[in-house]
Scaffold this motif. Structure first.
Motif, PDB file in Angstrom:
ATOM      1  N   UNK A 291       0.921  -1.254   0.155  1.00  0.00           N
ATOM      2  CA  UNK A 291       0.046  -0.020  -0.035  1.00  0.00           C
ATOM      3  C   UNK A 291       0.829   1.226   0.066  1.00  0.00           C
ATOM      4  N   UNK A 292       0.368   2.394  -0.435  1.00  0.00           N
ATOM      5  CA  UNK A 292       1.191   3.545  -0.232  1.00  0.00           C
ATOM      6  C   UNK A 292       1.674   4.031   0.987  1.00  0.00           C
ATOM      7  N   UNK A 293       2.921   4.614   1.096  1.00  0.00           N
ATOM      8  CA  UNK A 293       3.213   4.777   2.514  1.00  0.00           C
ATOM      9  C   UNK A 293       3.904   6.300   2.090  1.00  0.00           C
ATOM     10  N   UNK A 294       4.005   7.419   3.144  1.00  0.00           N
ATOM     11  CA  UNK A 294       4.581   8.416   3.099  1.00  0.00           C
ATOM     12  C   UNK A 294       5.855   8.377   3.426  1.00  0.00           C
ATOM     13  N   UNK A 295       6.955   8.654   2.637  1.00  0.00           N
ATOM     14  CA  UNK A 295       8.358   8.498   2.935  1.00  0.00           C
ATOM     15  C   UNK A 295       8.906  10.011   3.024  1.00  0.00           C
ATOM     16  N   UNK A 296       9.346  10.278   4.337  1.00  0.00           N
ATOM     17  CA  UNK A 296       9.791  11.559   4.438  1.00  0.00           C
ATOM     18  C   UNK A 296      11.152  11.812   3.783  1.00  0.00           C
ATOM     19  N   UNK A 297      11.518  12.917   3.376  1.00  0.00           N
ATOM     20  CA  UNK A 297      12.716  12.945   2.400  1.00  0.00           C
ATOM     21  C   UNK A 297      13.829  13.408   3.420  1.00  0.00           C
ATOM     22  N   UNK A 298      13.650  13.642   4.584  1.00  0.00           N
ATOM     23  CA  UNK A 298      14.634  13.817   5.234  1.00  0.00           C
ATOM     24  C   UNK A 298      15.579  12.849   5.711  1.00  0.00           C
ATOM     25  N   UNK A 299      16.991  13.013   5.595  1.00  0.00           N
ATOM     26  CA  UNK A 299      17.960  12.055   6.085  1.00  0.00           C
ATOM     27  C   UNK A 299      18.071  12.124   7.819  1.00  0.00           C
ATOM     28  N   UNK A 300      17.708  11.011   8.397  1.00  0.00           N
ATOM     29  CA  UNK A 300      17.599  11.249  10.048  1.00  0.00           C
ATOM     30  C   UNK A 300      18.805  10.545  10.394  1.00  0.00           C
ATOM     31  N   UNK A 301      19.253  11.054  11.811  1.00  0.00           N
ATOM     32  CA  UNK A 301      20.312  10.345  12.229  1.00  0.00           C
ATOM     33  C   UNK A 301      20.134  10.586  13.792  1.00  0.00           C
TER      34      UNK A 301
END
Lengths: 749, 749
Positions: A291-301
């Motif tokens: 199913x579609x999911x939202x993908x946050x475009x920020x690199x996290x650390x």
């Protein structure tokens, strides 16, 4: 005069749109689009997305032709286009009407989709009627860029990573020159406050800015191998296939067309429905899709060793300026307006980066935040740019099916096409900068955001777009962001990010407040007395009147703090009324933000300056303006004769001493071949030491790259001449007028 | 002449050492120290670690005094120190002897620990005997840095993050000036190839470089609240407490002392034993502590949407250059030597960052990788620096208990103190750069890494250290890294990162190879034939002889590929012998690497240039050299009289036109107060427009910051004079000689 520029590609064009979050050109955040529920007329700034840089598929797709047309020059074409323009206008008017009448969002959305469809037909027609005027071979240009290492894919020996590029010596020097020109042109010239803030950003900052919640694209995953696809790309590609299938009915084809047009405005659920209805599978494996999911475009650390402090790589540099607003205002001695600026890297974890430097995961931005009083957006230097002509593609013209128009900045403000002087001033300055660093002014326009695509807080927003083989590419955004950013950070931190201004005359205001009588309150409530007194001191005037009323009528007032209630009696409270005179007023400054995507501008410069010698299709070069050319001058000995060596060395030293970057090419190969090599890396001037140079009076040949003209100049003067040419204090025409043309040397070895 | 510089602090000094991974100054990776099992004589580059920037504790700890002594000037002191120096030398000799005789590592380690203890006693003694010559108040300097926003903690309105700093307008401009000076001084002057590579780095690259496995510190966690502590810091602090406890026995105190000294050389298990034996608890909570764990100092993230591609923020910029070696060599037309350079940000997830700009999580580096032939490390421009005097603290002197010595670069190479000309050339250039940007040459030394602390691949390594109130701080590393980096990446990728050189004369070599006879091999092995033929073609000459032998003796040869065996018979193989002439030879270039930590240099410059006016303790300022001063010139109207306005505006424009950054201060306040304000932000020159300026011939006052001298200059000439002063083409003495001294204006309002 009206111009229209259109792009024709022999490859199939896939339009790229951000679904949820419209990150513009430089990748500015425009949050809340999702809450507006409808979106941009995307075809206006369509970008052709090519396969990954350097891939085989990529190379096969690179034959493009750009066509420039002056529509006014051909009234016959205008005649054919007229009904199409009228159809757009008709629908544009309908959209306006719906908005004015406060129509339902769903009706408005449908009308906008129809408007978009009509615009697409108009644009296709324009394209069809356009005569070819110039051709551009992207494969040839990319070959040169790679071969001479202007830039190339990062970590290629490890297989490479898409969307990341390393700049080689020439690209790096050009970028450094673009940035130092930018620094002089904006920061030094306008006395801006430059800052250099952290890249690693803790979560709460980006929560406040809206990036944590809304900076996302929708994607689906291959159920078996985990490969990810951007959902809008996937649906488009699938429906294009259905459309081109001979077995599809006309009705089905029309439906696909309709969905593609409306795709940008769809939410997650609507897109999921389409995904399932057409039973879409993963492109190569044919596996099931998630199913579609939202993908946050920020690199996290994680910041620090505990793993508990979440951080992101900043997606834009602007937030670093906003969180420092108080310090900057103080540095500026409390005075407004002032502008702060920052040059630095930002990061976006694109789902599938493509199109070379245009959509990347790591990029350099240069951003300006001009803080001003919302009631005064005039600009003291506006008169200096009033006469500047710009090609404006206003929201109005977009709605009316009209082409972009050339107008002066002054007229655009007078006619209220551009919202205010400061915004217009920056637009003029943006254009001047772009042209200075090598953007072709004929391939530069300002496109206004339409009401629908503008973030709700913005008053006006224009994108400087460059025409490239990928279409019109947003390179600089210029937005009036109102008080949005400072308000958000104030809300999140409790730190008031405001400025003060002196009132034209002191203001006297009536104050009414309720004051606790310490003795009685303290006695009755002990420990809780302090909290009660604090709560009382914060009451709004209207509530104070209520308290007074209640004490009179009921003989008590019940104060609620959280879940606790406290009954207060008249002996505990005193209502005071008095007048106060204030001399200053606090306000939240507005922000006008020009935001430059350096990599995109750089790419446009490469395309606009890529040349092929008319007599030899293999001799390609970049006609970069000297100010950004990676090296200003080449120094060539005619041959490897040892007598030339001391002259070459001295000349190189002389040039370095006057800050002219230079490169000695003493490799074998004819002078012609070596010139071709220096042309490839865009060196604008070349000096040759030959046998005549060895004789008194010592002299050398100076050659200009674009005209290939050559003159003979005394050796002593030559470094100074090249410096003046490089820094724009002298033109090649001046040089040709002053020094004799060089034909051939007299002395042979 | 000999100098020794020592530091005395009235605060308790906690020595900071990296345990596992010695990241130097600029944070260069020096992998494999862990495998060497012993470590550095750390007190030589001890750093005092203060509490977090701006914290209350921090402010209480900031009274420092730096003392500079010229030991040769006081033979009495030398007399007292003599026995201590002798004791160090005795032990140094013992260490040398043990090494020569190939003693056991454990014995060597003990001897080194003893050497360290003796050195510490010597240094304490030096400190004790040192007369105070100058004082420095760090709290006062930090107040100025914060107040005028040179730099300050990032995201302070959100509570801030330790180890991250934002540079305000003045810090940012100063940093930009430092970098542009660096670019001119190294890249332009030496015609280096500048690159600009990605920050996000995929895991395999940093696996090859050694960072994934070895770039770690040991830490322990509070069992309940998860707080993390750097283990060496924790143990040291605990043992210092035990030592200062009156109840502790002399024996226990001695033991604590001994452990602290040996701590740097201890491994995880040894430190765990100490942690448990002394029953250490978490400092504030008194909770139990976890066992030690290695904490990798790189920030990790995922690249792309799948979450499967692991990446890190680069911990140094150097790797970007190494992975681009082939492209750079090609760009340089295959010729060596050449140098590549990169300026950019690197990241380290420090467990507990402190000491302001000295130990941070995000920092700017400027690195040079000079590639050369290992058999020729001479430098063509060596003669230009041969005479340069440097203060060298050689490994030998460190072992002998001697002080650092001033020698010329030429002599240091002649005497083989510095390993080769190229390394020495860069050391001279590093010093010239440091002094140019404002480092006090009397507080700059080069300390050589001792054998024990040098990475096993390095031939020689020197750190340029600046003396600050934190002690001697490593600011630039200058190392001969041999062929290590290129070899590692070749090993990991299979891409040969090598250069070619022409042989002095062609070389004829004997070739012996075994060739498969396609027909028979193909017939017998079908699908596997190709793999077999490939394996045969790769056999070493010695193996070929074995094959030949086996075929003769046994009538067969069993070839093993992975887990498979193939029996080959004489009809399948042919052994060929022939001669081949080669004209070139391949080799892996060596790398000499100067690596600059820009933030640390900047911090040293702040300390070295922080001044207090002798007549007013509150008037503090920075005497930064004009070349790096954030702004070159202030423009001040004597008062807010409207007649001054056009002059002020014109002057500011004139200055900008000749690239002199300037700031108008037309705020109220006396001229003296405004000068004080411009002094604070290090503006070297100030122009005042007064009533005399309004009269013909127009003139203005020019003031110099450090001397506070003032002259009167015609208005027309003034911008040019300030430009020449700012760019070092004229000195203040020249100006004072040429123009009349200013006493006071003649005209009053």
């Amino acid at each position: 005069m009206k111009f229209a520029f259109v792009v024709k590609s022999v490859a199939s064009v896939v339009f790229s749109r951000k679904l949820i979050y419209n990150h513009s050109c430089t990748g500015k955040a425009v949050p809340f689009l999702i809450t507006r529920k409808f979106q941009v007329l995307s075809s206006l700034r369509s970008q052709h997305e090519a396969p990954a840089w350097g891939s085989k598929k990529h190379k096969n797709k690179q034959k493009f032709k750009i066509q420039y047309i002056n529509i006014m020059a051909d009234p016959k074409i205008e005649e054919i286009l007229a009904p199409f323009r009228a159809a757009v206008k008709e629908q544009g008017d309908k959209v306006r009407q719906l908005k004015e009448s406060g129509a339902l969002e769903i009706d408005l959305k449908k009308a906008v989709a129809e408007l978009k469809a009509r615009k697409k037909i108009l644009e296709d027609k324009e394209l069809e009627l356009t005569p070819v005027e110039a051709s551009f071979d992207r494969a040839k240009m990319e070959d040169l860029l790679k071969r001479r290492f202007f830039f190339d894919q990062s970590f290629a020996i490890y297989g490479g990573i898409t969307g990341q590029f390393d700049f080689g010596p020439m690209g790096c020097a050009m970028k450094a020159n673009m940035l130092s020109t930018w620094r002089n042109f904006f920061i030094l010239e306008e006395q801006m406050l430059e800052v250099d803030c952290s890249i690693l950003t803790p979560e709460p900052v980006l929560k406040a800015s809206g990036h944590v919640d809304r900076f996302a694209d929708l994607m689906v995953k291959d159920d078996k191998n985990g490969e990810c696809f951007r959902l809008d790309h996937l649906i488009k590609a699938h429906l294009e296939k259905v459309k081109s299938d001979k077995k599809s009915t006309a009705e089905l084809k029309w439906e696909c067309e309709d969905i593609v047009i409306k795709l940008d405005g769809m939410n997650k659920e609507e897109m999921r429905t389409i995904l399932r209805r057409f039973e879409m599978k993963a492109p190569l494996t044919n596996n099931e899709l998630s199913d579609p999911m939202e993908f946050n475009l920020m690199f996290s650390t994680s910041i620090g060793p505990t793993g508990l402090v979440k951080g992101f790589l900043r997606p834009e540099t602007a937030q670093g300026i906003f969180v420092n607003f108080k310090r900057l205002l103080e540095f500026n001695q409390g005075k407004l307006p002032f502008a702060a600026a920052q040059i630095g890297n930002s990061f976006r974890n694109e789902i599938s980066p493509r199109s070379g430097l245009i959509r990347v995961r790591e990029f350099t931005m240069a951003e300006i935040e001009h803080f001003c009083d919302p009631s005064d957006k005039s600009h003291p230097k506006f008169d200096e740019v009033r006469h500047v002509q710009v090609l404006l593609y206003s929201a109005c013209n977009q709605m009316d099916g009209k082409a972009a128009e050339i107008v002066t900045i002054g007229k655009a403000v007078d006619d209220r096409i551009i919202a205010n002087e400061t915004l217009a001033y920056f637009m003029a300055r943006i254009q001047q900068y772009m042209v200075k660093v090598g953007v072709d002014p004929k391939k530069l326009r300002f496109r206004q955001h339409m009401n629908n695509e503008m973030a709700h807080y913005a008053c006006d927003c224009w994108d400087a777009e460059c025409l490239t083989s990928y279409g019109w590419v947003e390179c600089v955004g210029c937005a009036d962001r109102s008080a949005y950013d400072l308000s958000q950070h104030t809300k999140s931190t409790g730190v008031r990010l405001v400025a003060e201004k002196k009132l034209p005359e002191p203001k006297t205001i009536d104050v009414v407040e309720v004051v606790a009588i310490k003795g009685t309150v303290g006695k009755s409530f002990k420990k809780e007395a302090k909290e009660i007194m604090e709560a009382l001191s914060k009451l709004e005037p209207a509530t104070v009147v209520e308290v007074e009323e209640s004490l009179k009528t009921n003989g008590k007032y019940v104060l609620e703090i959280g879940t606790n209630s406290y009954t207060l009696t008249p002996d505990m409270l005193e209502v005071k009324r008095y007048q106060k005179t204030t001399y200053v007023e606090e306000y939240v400054p507005n922000v006008i933000e020009p935001s430059f995507g350096i990599g995109r501008i750089m790419y446009a410069i490469f395309e606009h300056n890529f040349k092929v010698r008319s007599d030899d299709g293999q001799r390609t070069y970049f006609s970069l303006p000297p100010v950004i050319a990676p090296l200003k001058c080449s120094v060539l000995p005619l041959s490897n004769n040892a007598d030339f060596v001391p002259y070459i060395r001295q000349l190189s030293r002389d040039l370095t001493a006057v800050d002219v970057s230079n490169r000695v090419d003493d490799s074998s190969g004819s002078i012609g071949r070596r010139y071709a090599r220096t042309d490839e890396i865009a060196i604008p001037f070349g000096i040759t030491i030959d046998f005549d140079s060895l004789k008194e009076p010592h002299s050398a040949t100076l050659r200009e790259r674009d005209s290939m003209g050559q003159v003979r100049i005394p050796l002593k003067e030559i470094a100074g001449v090249v410096r003046d040419l490089s820094y724009g204090k002298m033109t090649w025409t001046d040089v040709e007028a002053k020094y004799p043309k060089f034909e051939q040397q007299e002395t042979k070895s």
